[in-house]
Write a protein that holds these residues in place. Structure first.
Motif, short mmCIF file in Angstrom:
data_model
loop_
_atom_site.label_atom_id
_atom_site.label_comp_id
_atom_site.label_asym_id
_atom_site.label_seq_id
_atom_site.Cartn_x
_atom_site.Cartn_y
_atom_site.Cartn_z
N TRP A 82 -6.89 6.61 -28.99
CA TRP A 82 -6.48 8.10 -29.85
C TRP A 82 -8.29 8.74 -29.96
N ASN A 83 -8.05 10.02 -29.55
CA ASN A 83 -8.95 10.79 -29.50
C ASN A 83 -8.65 12.21 -30.16
N THR A 84 -9.60 13.44 -30.27
CA THR A 84 -9.33 14.34 -30.15
C THR A 84 -8.43 15.58 -29.43
N LYS A 88 -4.83 16.95 -30.18
CA LYS A 88 -4.20 18.59 -30.09
C LYS A 88 -2.94 18.02 -29.19
N GLN A 89 -3.53 17.46 -28.13
CA GLN A 89 -2.04 17.12 -27.50
C GLN A 89 -0.10 16.97 -28.34
N TYR A 105 6.94 21.92 -39.98
CA TYR A 105 5.69 20.93 -40.50
C TYR A 105 4.04 21.35 -40.51
N SER A 106 3.78 20.83 -41.47
CA SER A 106 2.00 20.71 -41.59
C SER A 106 1.65 18.96 -40.92
N GLY A 107 0.19 19.70 -40.15
CA GLY A 107 0.40 18.15 -40.29
C GLY A 107 -1.37 17.70 -40.30
N THR A 108 -2.01 16.70 -39.57
CA THR A 108 -3.25 16.12 -40.35
C THR A 108 -3.71 16.69 -38.43
N TYR A 109 -2.47 16.38 -37.42
CA TYR A 109 -2.92 16.93 -36.17
C TYR A 109 -3.91 18.69 -36.16
N ASP A 110 -3.46 19.14 -36.91
CA ASP A 110 -3.74 20.76 -37.35
C ASP A 110 -5.31 21.04 -38.60
N LYS A 208 9.88 10.17 -31.05
CA LYS A 208 9.32 8.74 -30.43
C LYS A 208 8.74 9.27 -28.99
N ASP A 209 9.37 9.53 -27.96
CA ASP A 209 9.31 9.36 -26.59
C ASP A 209 8.00 10.48 -26.19
N GLY A 210 7.65 11.51 -27.29
CA GLY A 210 6.64 11.88 -27.03
C GLY A 210 5.26 11.79 -27.45
N PHE A 211 5.52 11.17 -28.85
CA PHE A 211 4.66 10.43 -28.90
C PHE A 211 3.82 9.22 -28.63
N SER A 212 4.68 8.55 -28.13
CA SER A 212 4.28 7.82 -27.07
C SER A 212 3.92 8.01 -25.51
N GLN A 213 4.30 9.40 -25.15
CA GLN A 213 4.19 9.74 -24.08
C GLN A 213 2.30 9.60 -24.05
N ILE A 214 2.41 11.09 -25.46
CA ILE A 214 0.64 10.79 -25.13
C ILE A 214 -0.47 9.87 -25.94
N TYR A 215 -0.05 9.37 -26.59
CA TYR A 215 -0.79 8.12 -27.03
C TYR A 215 -0.86 7.07 -25.36
#
Length: 218
Positions: A82-84, A88-89, A105-110, A208-215
């Motif tokens: 996991w990285n910057t 962003k993705q 949503y508000s997120g730590t990724y932002d 689930k699929d979106g996060f898995s693909q990014i990870y």
């Protein structure tokens, strides 16, 4: 009638010399042969020793190269968990996903600090406020804030998102994006019981699929 001083025969000295030569020839040849053999053996021994040293050096060089490649490979895996860039993705994905869900949503990724009924993230994970108060499938679970996935914890929280499913400010929903034993998982909570938060794994396939693909991406 022969004279008293007739010349002696010269054949005997010649015969004697021939016999001596015949006797000495094998001895001289044998000594020469042994000298050549000794020199050849010495040369072969030196060549073999040099070859062994070169071979040993090659093996050491190969071993060092393999260790270096292995170390480099491990570093790459650690850095890519996991990285910057992946953060962003996830931000871009969540922006699209929440639009499709007609939610905000508000997120730590932002770079935000999502608030879930007065619980601020990631602060509540960093200061220990939620220690002993997080349950996965009704089981007490320990999680750790680890935005770079460089922790040894079983459940590393990589990102947090908080949204609401209604316009009145209630019915909030909390998502934890987790590396669980190095596998991507998304846990969701919509309930609280005092200080306890109850989570189950999300059933939203797109999330689930979106996060898995990014990870799992490089």
């Amino acid at each position: 009638m022969r004279g008293k001083h007739a010349p002696r025969s010269t054949r005997w000295p010649i015969i004697i010399l021939v016999i001596i030569a015949v006797i000495l020839a094998p001895i001289i040849y044998g000594a020469s042969s042994r000298n050549r053999t000794t020199k050849n053996q010495t040369t072969v021994s030196k060549k073999t020793s040099h070859s062994s040293i070169s071979s040993s050096s090659s093996v050491k060089s190969s071993s060092t190269s393999s260790l270096s490649q292995s170390s480099s490979s491990s570093d790459v895996k650690l850095k890519s968990a996991w990285n910057t860039t992946k953060n962003k993705q996830l931000s871009a994905f969540m922006s699209q996903w929440q639009t499709e869900m007609n939610q905000t949503y508000s997120g730590t990724y932002d770079g935000q600090k999502p608030d879930y009924y007065g619980i601020s993230f990631p602060t509540a994970l960093e200061n220990g406020r939620l220690s002993g108060h997080i349950k996965f499938d009704n089981q007490n679970t320990t999680v750790e804030w680890s935005p770079n996935a460089n922790s040894s914890a079983k459940n590393q929280v990589l990102a947090v998102a908080v949204g609401q499913t209604s316009s009145n400010g209630y019915n909030r929903i909390l998502y934890l994006f987790i590396a669980q034993e190095k596998q991507p998982k998304v846990y969701v909570s919509q309930t609280t019981n005092g200080e306890d938060l109850y989570f189950t794994e999300t059933q939203n396939t797109a999330l689930k699929d979106g996060f898995s693909q990014i990870y799992n991406s490089n």
